[in-house]
Design a protein around this motif. Sequence first.
Motif, mmCIF file in Angstrom:
data_model
loop_
_atom_site.group_PDB
_atom_site.id
_atom_site.type_symbol
_atom_site.label_atom_id
_atom_site.label_comp_id
_atom_site.label_asym_id
_atom_site.label_seq_id
_atom_site.Cartn_x
_atom_site.Cartn_y
_atom_site.Cartn_z
ATOM 1 N N ASP A 240 186.854 16.586 91.956
ATOM 2 C CA ASP A 240 185.570 16.639 92.621
ATOM 3 C C ASP A 240 185.998 16.683 94.424
ATOM 4 O OD1 ASP A 240 183.616 18.165 93.652
ATOM 5 O OD2 ASP A 240 182.629 15.978 93.495
ATOM 6 N N ALA A 244 183.431 21.753 93.351
ATOM 7 C CA ALA A 244 183.659 21.404 91.136
ATOM 8 C C ALA A 244 182.862 22.259 90.828
ATOM 9 C CB ALA A 244 183.729 19.782 90.907
ATOM 10 N N ALA A 245 181.492 21.695 90.994
ATOM 11 C CA ALA A 245 180.309 22.872 90.663
ATOM 12 C C ALA A 245 180.431 24.124 90.560
ATOM 13 C CB ALA A 245 179.073 22.234 90.679
ATOM 14 N N GLN A 247 183.012 25.697 91.415
ATOM 15 C CA GLN A 247 184.849 26.060 90.872
ATOM 16 C C GLN A 247 184.270 26.165 89.010
ATOM 17 O OE1 GLN A 247 188.017 24.743 91.193
ATOM 18 N NE2 GLN A 247 187.823 23.779 93.343
#
Lengths: 258, 326
Positions: A240, A244-245, A247
């Motif tokens: 992250d 990351a969220a 993706q």
Amino acid sequence: MKIFVLVKEVPDTYEDRRLDMETGLADRGAGQVVLDEITERALEVALKYADANPDAEVVALSMAPESATSSIRRALAIGAGSAVHVVDEALHGADLGLTATVLAAAIRRGGADLVITGNLSTDGAGGVIPAMLAEHLNYAQATNLSAVQIAPDAVTATRETDYGSQQVTAPLPAVVSITEALPEARFPNFKGIMAAKKKPIEVLSLADLGVTADPAEAPQTILTAVSEKPPRAGGVKIVDEGDAAVQLIDFLVKNRLV
Amino acid sequence: MPHYESPILVLIDVTPSGAAAPSTAQLIGAAAQLGTPVALVAAPADSAKDAVDSAVAAGAQLVLTTDVDDGPIAVPIVDAMQAAYRTVQPDAVLISNSIAGRDVAGRLAVREHLALSVDAVDVARDDEGIVAHHSVYGGAYLTHSAPTFGTPVITVRQGTIDTRAKSAPEARVEKLTVEPSGAAVAVGTVVEALQIASSRPELRGARVVVSGGRGLGSKENFSLVEDLADELNAAIGASRAAVDAGFIPFPHQVGQTGVSVSPQLYVAIGISGAIQHRAGMQTAKTIVAINKDPGSPIFDVADFGIVGDLFTVVPQVVDALRGRKK
């Protein structure tokens, strides 16, 4: 009161467990074996009663290959007074039906007032043996118990059903199975381990029990195929860095999971 | 009773409120793969009607009914299944691999001298008869089992068979006469339903599961798992560590000693992925893992792994999903 506790040696779940690709049976040589934790908890239920009722007799019963002796000794070291070990070449690969017939014959021979088992073994996880024993023996059955009170004439208990819990009363003789909600077994101490070496293990064959494993006599369940699933390959792994969220959402959208 | 081609006898699990259990559609669907579904509803008379309707809607061609009291455990249903078995003379008997179902299956197999196969994930018919498929050691192996001869009794794992039968509005409903066996029996009180706090899907058979582990750190923080589950319309699972730590009750435990799940999507949050946990979830179609330790074994099976702080990442994911809905 005579209490039989079913104990089972299983492959250690902390290691990779293997099936024999020729027979589809558990590969007993593949790794460490242990006494199934749930059967130790079943033993603890019996021992707790025996602590308060010195006339109670606790017998550990196992149907297992000859190599299982050390696991049976562990049950004795924890506190069972004696053990019955059913060993027979003809039992290699026994299905549930034959297993239940054999265990019922050993319990009948011993004259148990109460049979205590785990609800599900960690290897086969069939969860049907307690009910099969009750049917063979015409004992009352109470499975999946999360709290157990043993009295001279009955077991009263809390039973976890598929939909919630209920209070049950099983008149003796009875077969009961317990869940993980019950406490872990006491740890065998040095005195227990030394005493276990002198405790009797009665070894019985099919002939001793008057049971035949003849496949023509009763239908059996056999394995007709076994295959190994390729191990699951890991996929994308990201670290992250703030996105990351985003993706992850992209991944879920692309795979039509949201 | 009229003649049915290759009858397959199915036991309908009935809930305390008189509904057919969610396993009904898959059991009757599985039976339709093998022959003609014939269902037994053995339940207290005042509550059985809904279950009969559900069995018909799920595609049973014949529904046999019998009244049983709800005090004595298992035996009255075994007696009813024995009567149904003798009446129907089925090619196979299918029963849910539930707590109640396992008790009945084991006893029926002993009583009628039938071969028993448990925890099937599918059923099929080949040249030699009926075969049950099993997923063993947490999905690492697939095996097939079959009876040497005679009718098999098969328990079917919940949420594993997708085949559904067509609804059978022309189905017959017949009363079955049952002779009580008089077998020794335990007696239970009325089941107190679990406190279900929400409308979240049941863990077994759920399409999406979001699970939390030790990494959540506390019972309060476990609400992060619930938030994400609600956005994904998911059931809630947990690792044994989270259950042992008291973050969430045991019925949510996924793994070797809990529930086995095979959802389309499994999201593991703060779960290291010990073998015992993986055994209960690695047959999921897609696995997502969020964990701060890059060496966690959960990443070995994850299709999408995030090495990061779950307390940062999960709220961002929840916000993004909420944003998409607007």
